[in-house]
Scaffold this active site. Structure first.
Site, mmCIF file in Angstrom:
data_model
loop_
_atom_site.group_PDB
_atom_site.id
_atom_site.type_symbol
_atom_site.label_atom_id
_atom_site.label_comp_id
_atom_site.label_asym_id
_atom_site.label_seq_id
_atom_site.Cartn_x
_atom_site.Cartn_y
_atom_site.Cartn_z
ATOM 1 N N ASN A 163 0.805 -1.231 0.000
ATOM 2 C CA ASN A 163 0.000 0.000 0.000
ATOM 3 C C ASN A 163 0.834 1.276 0.000
ATOM 4 O O ASN A 163 0.376 2.318 -0.475
ATOM 5 C CB ASN A 163 -1.008 0.000 1.156
ATOM 6 C CG ASN A 163 -0.352 -0.124 2.511
ATOM 7 O OD1 ASN A 163 0.766 -0.599 2.650
ATOM 8 N ND2 ASN A 163 -1.057 0.295 3.545
ATOM 9 N N GLU A 262 4.613 -3.794 12.659
ATOM 10 C CA GLU A 262 3.529 -2.823 12.470
ATOM 11 C C GLU A 262 2.413 -3.572 11.764
ATOM 12 O O GLU A 262 2.501 -3.873 10.581
ATOM 13 C CB GLU A 262 4.020 -1.622 11.651
ATOM 14 C CG GLU A 262 3.074 -0.439 11.702
ATOM 15 C CD GLU A 262 2.189 -0.337 10.478
ATOM 16 O OE1 GLU A 262 0.989 -0.699 10.592
ATOM 17 O OE2 GLU A 262 2.673 0.075 9.425
ATOM 18 N N CYS A 296 -3.247 1.324 6.825
ATOM 19 C CA CYS A 296 -3.411 0.679 8.125
ATOM 20 C C CYS A 296 -3.964 1.624 9.182
ATOM 21 O O CYS A 296 -4.627 1.189 10.126
ATOM 22 C CB CYS A 296 -2.088 0.080 8.590
ATOM 23 S SG CYS A 296 -0.742 1.280 8.666
ATOM 24 N N GLU A 470 8.492 2.910 14.689
ATOM 25 C CA GLU A 470 9.286 3.329 13.551
ATOM 26 C C GLU A 470 9.172 4.849 13.420
ATOM 27 O O GLU A 470 8.130 5.422 13.722
ATOM 28 C CB GLU A 470 8.794 2.663 12.264
ATOM 29 C CG GLU A 470 8.988 1.153 12.269
ATOM 30 C CD GLU A 470 8.522 0.497 10.983
ATOM 31 O OE1 GLU A 470 9.303 -0.279 10.398
ATOM 32 O OE2 GLU A 470 7.371 0.756 10.574
#
Length: 492
Positions: A163, A262, A296, A470
């Site tokens: 994505n 993640e 997400c 991150e």
């Protein structure tokens, strides 16, 4: 070489293969390839080399051989290479964005924004590279000294999603290289070309051979299992579904590999009674429709206070209806296709389930006739709590709306999920907004803001949305080990 009008890879001799190991382009060891499709047409863009376990082990060997030399490179030099990568990405924005649209399908404006976001990770971590330091101090009890130093964790393996093919790669590559770690990257099979372009740009930026190895493949389990089974791989960073993350966590445990995860999200978007409705609608469009909703941290569940629900629904519905859907490079398009037909089918099944349980379609946009994996922007209202769409990631341009009257009851519904990645709150009352934010079980909260991501901020979730962070200062720490030395010397 010209890649369907996209020439960003012109300096890389990909005609000889698309596996990038040890600074060289080559075909997969067994010659296998797989197709990459244009989601706007369903047509094959080109065949790409499909790396296998042998290629994976070659990449480990390459990274391990380069590790000691890179670790010894002064931080300032590592920083300069990353700064150069930032500059090159900005210089090639139009071409990189075109490549992202071609293989991912997102609208061109979203692709341009992604390239800018991805480039910023190289700039941010170029600046963080020179701030890695050690500390020296006296032991509180006296008699000796403490030396605490940081050093690279070692060879790192990355698995990135389709994505955000540029941003997710950059968010992992930049801090790893800044910390002094070699990189093994397996991009998503839907979008490998952007990762190969980044490899070409980093080579041009002066990155030494062996420090970035990119293995496109459609046989991920074989490649990743080979990496996690090799004791020289000391770090795994994965972005993707919670289900896949659990599998990889189990594999990583066998060799006690350091992990960053993640994973999935199920973000609530809360509109309080005192919210600025126009601002909330604008934020809702950002939080829901960026990247076509295939994000997400996309808003997945909307909760509007019943006193403002009608106004919010009407204005939000009008904004969603006005979305222009079509091929990402077409003028004026703000919603491109979904990644594939399976994604469209899942979205439809979630809508059908909600409607069968009593929800109604309050607004729906249009999609172009002809080929491509398109789904219209859609707003659902009166969505019951047992509808699947409130418990599964939609990953598409669909917004299910519910109402609330009691703050505690709303928070219980918002937190009733195994995920905890992002949340959004709109309220003019700062005290109320902060009170709600602090009670939301989420790693990130947007207050009166629909866009969260920033390279300078820690990105990550709680519960089954992941482990670690991150970006931000925390991002480079994920690639560093801490060593403590108790120091003493003989008395004179």
């Amino acid at each position: 070489m010209n890649l369907v009008g996209i020439d960003i890879l012109a300096k890389a001799p990909l005609a000889g293969g698309d596996v990038f190991v040890g600074g060289h382009w080559r075909p997969a060891e067994d010659g296998r390839t797989f197709p990459v499709y244009d989601p706007a047409t369903g047509e094959v863009i080109r065949e790409v080399s499909a790396a296998g376990p042998g290629d994976a082990l070659d990449a480990v060997e390459s990274g391990a051989a380069a590790a000691a030399g890179w670790r010894a490179v002064p931080a300032r030099r590592r920083s300069e290479i990353l700064h150069r990568a930032f500059t090159l990405m900005r210089e090639h924005t139009d071409t990189l964005a075109g490549l992202i649209v071609l293989e991912n399908g997102k609208a061109h404006r979203d692709a341009v924004a992604e390239v800018g976001y991805a480039a910023e990770f190289f700039r941010w971590f170029a600046e963080e590279a020179v701030r890695i330091g050690s500390s020296f101090g006296d032991a509180p009890g006296g008699g000796f000294r403490h030396v605490v130093r940081k050093h690279p964790v070692g060879v790192t393996a990355f698995v990135t999603p389709w994505n955000f093919p540029a941003a997710m790669a950059a968010r992992k590559i930049a801090p790893a290289l800044a910390a002094g770690c070699p990189v093994l990257l397996k991009p998503a099979p839907e979008t490998p070309l952007t990762a190969l372009a980044i490899a070409a740009l980093l080579t041009e930026a002066g990155l030494p051979d062996g420090l970035l190895n990119v293995l496109p493949t459609d046989r991920a389990p074989e490649v990743v299992s080979a990496w996690l089974g090799d004791g020289r791989v000391r770090k795994l960073s994965f972005t993707g579904s919670t289900a896949t993350g659990k599998v990889l966590l189990g594999q990583a445990a066998a060799n006690v590999v350091n992990v960053t995860m993640e994973l999935g999200g199920n973000a609530p978007f809360i509109v309080c009674a005192d919210a600025d409705i126009d601002a909330a609608v604008h934020g809702a469009m950002d939080a829901k429709m960026r990247g076509g909703g295939e994000v997400c941290i996309a808003a997945n569940r909307f909760y509007a206070h019943e006193s403002v629900a009608a106004e919010f629904t009407a204005k939000f519905g009008a904004a969603m209806t006005a979305v222009r859907s079509g091929p990402g490079l077409q003028e004026g398009v703000t919603l491109g296709p979904m990644i594939n037909q399976a994604a469209v089918d899942k979205i439809r099944s979630l809508i059908d389930d909600a409607v069968a349980r009593g929800a109604r379609i309050a607004a729906r946009g249009t999609v172009p006739e002809g080929p491509g994996f398109f789904h219209p922007a859609t707003v659902l209202t009166d969505v019951p709590d047992d509808a699947r769409i409130l418990h599964e990631e939609v990953f598409g341009p669909v917004a299910p709306l519910s109402t609330f009257t009691d703050e505690d009851e709303m928070l219980a519904r918002a937190n009733k999920t195994v995920h905890g990645l992002a949340s959004y709150v709109y309220s003019r009352d700062v005290a109320r907004a902060l009170r709600i934010a602090e009670r939301l079980e989420a790693g990130m909260v947007g207050l009166n803001r629909g866009l969260l991501s920033d390279p300078a901020a820690p990105f990550g979730g709680v519960k089954q949305s992941g482990l670690g962070r991150e970006g931000g200062r925390e991002g480079i720490e994920a690639f560093l080990e801490t060593q403590y030395i108790a120091l003493d010397w003989p008395a004179a």
